[in-house]
Every structure is written in structure tokens, then in C-alpha cells.
Write an enzyme that holds these catalytic residues in place. Structure first.
Site, PDB file in Angstrom:
ATOM      1  N   CYS A 144       0.796  -1.172   0.033  1.00  0.00           N
ATOM      2  CA  CYS A 144       0.148  -0.036   0.162  1.00  0.00           C
ATOM      3  C   CYS A 144       0.895   1.161  -0.016  1.00  0.00           C
ATOM      4  O   CYS A 144       1.437   1.657   0.978  1.00  0.00           O
ATOM      5  CB  CYS A 144      -0.925   0.176   1.123  1.00  0.00           C
ATOM      6  SG  CYS A 144      -1.951   1.266   1.173  1.00  0.00           S
ATOM      7  N   CYS A 147      -0.625   4.039   2.220  1.00  0.00           N
ATOM      8  CA  CYS A 147      -0.238   3.886   3.494  1.00  0.00           C
ATOM      9  C   CYS A 147       1.240   4.144   3.846  1.00  0.00           C
ATOM     10  O   CYS A 147       1.483   4.745   5.041  1.00  0.00           O
ATOM     11  CB  CYS A 147      -0.597   2.412   4.080  1.00  0.00           C
ATOM     12  SG  CYS A 147      -2.177   1.755   3.331  1.00  0.00           S
ATOM     13  N   ASP A 148       2.159   3.686   3.072  1.00  0.00           N
ATOM     14  CA  ASP A 148       3.584   3.486   3.683  1.00  0.00           C
ATOM     15  C   ASP A 148       4.541   4.869   2.862  1.00  0.00           C
ATOM     16  O   ASP A 148       5.541   4.737   3.393  1.00  0.00           O
ATOM     17  CB  ASP A 148       4.050   2.199   3.623  1.00  0.00           C
ATOM     18  CG  ASP A 148       3.168   1.324   4.353  1.00  0.00           C
ATOM     19  OD1 ASP A 148       2.801   1.774   5.502  1.00  0.00           O
ATOM     20  OD2 ASP A 148       3.059   0.190   4.105  1.00  0.00           O
TER      21      ASP A 148
END
Ligand code: NAP
Length: 323
Positions: A144, A147-148
Site C-alpha cells: 500500500c 499507507c506507507d
């Protein structure tokens, strides 16, 4: 005993539904998988965030929070609000009967007036042992980018995304904001993504396409240092130096146990009857989180849907005279 509401799944959607249903005095019970090992994969309750390292984009945590820690806090809060937890998955359901019938992984029958499905969708992985090891240890492998990707470890570094669909291009485009360079590694010489997304990728000077290549190993001890590639045309192997690898090869919703019980789309996602609600094709069954959302897939959107599902279930139960 007939349960008023059974929640299936333990990510942000399931736990948030547990918080709201608990506070509404519905005495909810949440079924979540027990921790176990399948091959190289650790299956743990808490959903995809159990495989994430630092979460920086969930409001309320200005210094960030580790994914597993956040899920433990969600779990404790749901329990504190009166949600009971059972460490077993639901493996079979019969939604044609009232009350609904569900069977857990030990074949025990549960009867429920309302059900909230929040089983999520799992990111597809390549299935390489070093990919899983570095993903779980925060070693620079993730499924992701949203997300990261903004983490300091990826800033001004060479990164790669695997895949040729819309998700892979969206993730790669996002990463170009931070990375020194983003490689898009695809196993064919044609992208599956829409024309508009393809143009976006091909015109981005920070992005370089790597065609006809399959990642066969992820290199690095504690942090990723590169990948080993196999050329599907020449059959030759090569190494690409990287500081981050993002897998963008699609998701699989956890709905196998719902087949023929409710309306699913061609990819297996639960179809919502009304996009602004959590109602499904079965009256009394509600869906929340990634299991019904292939677009946003964020912890915060899943939690929001979990809240909506509990409110929808509460209102539906009241309308049936079940309080
Ligand atoms: P997808 O369309 O199924 O694409 C998956 C990609 O991963 C394909 O290019 C596939 O290669 C590749 N792949 C699959 N398994 C692989 C493996 N084991 N090794 C290497 N490569 C592998 O999935 P998606 O991109 O997540 O999109 C899902 C849906 O959401 C689509 O309908 C998409 O249009 C939509 N979506 C839309 C947007 C947007 O409009 N902004 C953004 C994201 C997603 P092959 O091409 O060779 O099969």
C-alpha cells in the site's frame, strides 16, 4: 440464544462496528480469526493493519502509530464498549433463514437477527518468502503506497511498484512525489490500466517502465536492497537496486463463504444496495470496510463504514421490534 448482531471480521471496520453496537446496548459479538501460521504467512486478527508498520495518516495520532498497536487499541475499545470477542472465523452462513444461521470454524451454530460483514480484502502478494519477511519487519516492502509511501525511509530513494493495472499506476504516480525514481515492473509489455492512467505513467519523467519482468526474489537482510528479476522473453536474470518495493497486483475480498448467499460483484466484493448506506442484497445483513469497497481501502474509511453499519443495524433491528 439468538444474537442481536454478529460482526464478522476484526479490522478497523469490524472493531468500530463493535464500538457502536456495544454502546447501543446490542450486546454484539465479534468473530475474528485466531492467530495461526500458514506456510510463510502469519494469519492474525486485526486485518491488513497487522502487516503495516507505521500508520501516519489516521487522525488522532500526530506522531504516527504502529498498525498492530492501533488494532490492539481498537480491540480494547470495542471490548470496553461491551463487544464480546470470539477467536474463530465464520466459515459458512445461511442467509435464507430467519434468524440467520452461521457456523464457526469449529462447526458451532450461531443464530443472529442481524449480521455485519467486515472481513476485508487482502492485498495479493507475489508469494516470495523474502517479500513476506521484509513486509512484516518494516524492511521496505509494502502492498500500500498510500499507507506507507510517505515514510522517511522512502524519501529520495529508488522505489519500484509491481503490476500493470490502475492500482499499480496510481501507487507509482503517488510515489513519484517522494522517490528519486519509480520503476514500474510489469510481467507483460502491455498495461492493463485504463488509457488515462497509462498516459499518466508514460508521461511522468520520474517513472521508468520495466517490461516483461517478474520479480523472483527480494534482496536485503533488514532492509530491502534490490530485487532479482526474470525476463519472460529472454529468460535472463538481472538485479535492480531499490530501497522500497510496493506490490500493486490487486486485492481479493474475503467473501468465499458468502457465495450464493448474497450479491457479490464479479471480483467477489459485496454489492451495496445504496452507496450511501451499508445495506446489502439481504435485508438485515450489512457490509463495512474493504469487503465492500475496492476504491478507497483506507483504515479511516473502513472505520467510518463500520460506524455506519452498526447504526444501520441498530435502526433495522428497532424497525423489526428487536431491541
Ligand atoms: P487489476 O486490474 O486486476 O490489475 C492487477 C495487475 O497486477 C495486472 O496488471 C496483472 O498483470 C498484475 N498481476 C497480477 N498477478 C500478478 C503476479 N502474480 N505477478 C505479477 N503481476 C501480477 O487490479 P487493480 O489494479 O488493483 O485494479 C482493480 C480494479 O480497481 C480495476 O477495476 C481498476 O480499474 C480499479 N481501480 C481504479 C482506479 C482508478 O480509476 N483511479 C484505481 C485503482 C483501481 P496482467 O495485466 O498481466 O494480468
Amino acid at each position: 440464544m439468538i444474537e442481536k448482531v454478529v460482526i464478522i471480521g476484526s479490522g478497523p471496520a469490524g472493531y468500530t462496528a463493535g464500538i457502536y453496537a456495544g454502546r447501543a446496548n446490542l450486546n454484539p459479538v465479534l468473530y475474528a480469526d485466531e492467530p495461526r501460521q500458514i506456510g510463510a504467512f502469519n494469519i492474525v486478527p486485526g486485518g491488513q493493519l497487522m502487516f503495516t508498520t507505521e500508520v501516519e495518516n489516521y487522525p488522532g495520532f500526530p506522531k504516527g502509530v504502529m498498525g498492530p498497536e492501533m488494532m490492539e487499541l481498537f480491540r480494547q475499545q470495542a471490548e470496553h464498549c461491551g463487544c464480546r470477542m470470539v477467536g474463530r472465523m465464520i466459515s459458512k452462513v445461511d442467509f435464507s433463514r430467519r434468524p440467520f444461521q452461521l457456523w464457526d470454524s469449529e462447526d458451532q451454530l450461531i443464530e443472529a437477527h442481524a449480521v455485519i460483514v467486515a472481513t476485508g480484502a487482502t492485498a495479493n502478494w507475489l508469494g516470495l518468502p523474502n517479500e513476506q519477511r521484509l513486509a512484516q519487519s518494516g524492511g521496505g516492502v509494502s502492498a500500500c503506497a498510500v499507507c506507507d509511501g510517505a515514510l522517511p525511509m522512502f524519501r529520495n530513494q529508488p522505489l519500484a511498484v509491481v503490476g500493470g493495472g490502475d492500482s499499480a499506476i496510481e501507487e507509482a504516480t503517488y510515489l513519484t512525489k517522494f522517490a528519486s525514481k519509480v520503476y514500474l515492473i510489469h510481467r507483460r509489455d502491455k498495461l492493463r490500466a485504463s488509457k488515462a492512467m497509462q498516459d499518466r505513467a508514460l508521461n511522468n519523467h520520474k517513472m521508468e517502465m520495466i517490461w516483461n519482468k517478474v520479480v523472483v526474489d527480494v534482496l536485503g537482510d533488514n532492509k530491502i536492497t534490490g530485487v532479482k528479476l526474470h525476463d519472460t522473453v529472454t529468460q535472463q536474470e538481472s538485479t535492480l537496486e531499490l530501497r522500497g518495493l510496493f506490490i500493486g497486483i490487486g486485492h481479493t475480498p474475503a467473501t468465499a463463504f458468502l457465495k450464493n448467499q448474497m450479491q457479490l460483484d464479479e471480483k467477489g466484493y459485496i454489492v451495496l444496495k445504496d452507496l450511501y448506506r451499508t445495506t446489502t442484497s439481504v435485508d438485515g445483513v450489512f457490509a463495512a470496510g474493504d469487503v465492500a469497497d475496492s476504491v478507497y481501502r483506507q483504515a479511516i474509511t473502513a472505520a467510518g463504514m463500520g460506524c455506519k453499519a452498526a447504526l444501520d443495524a441498530e435502526r433495522w433491528l428497532a424497525a423489526q421490534g428487536i431491541e
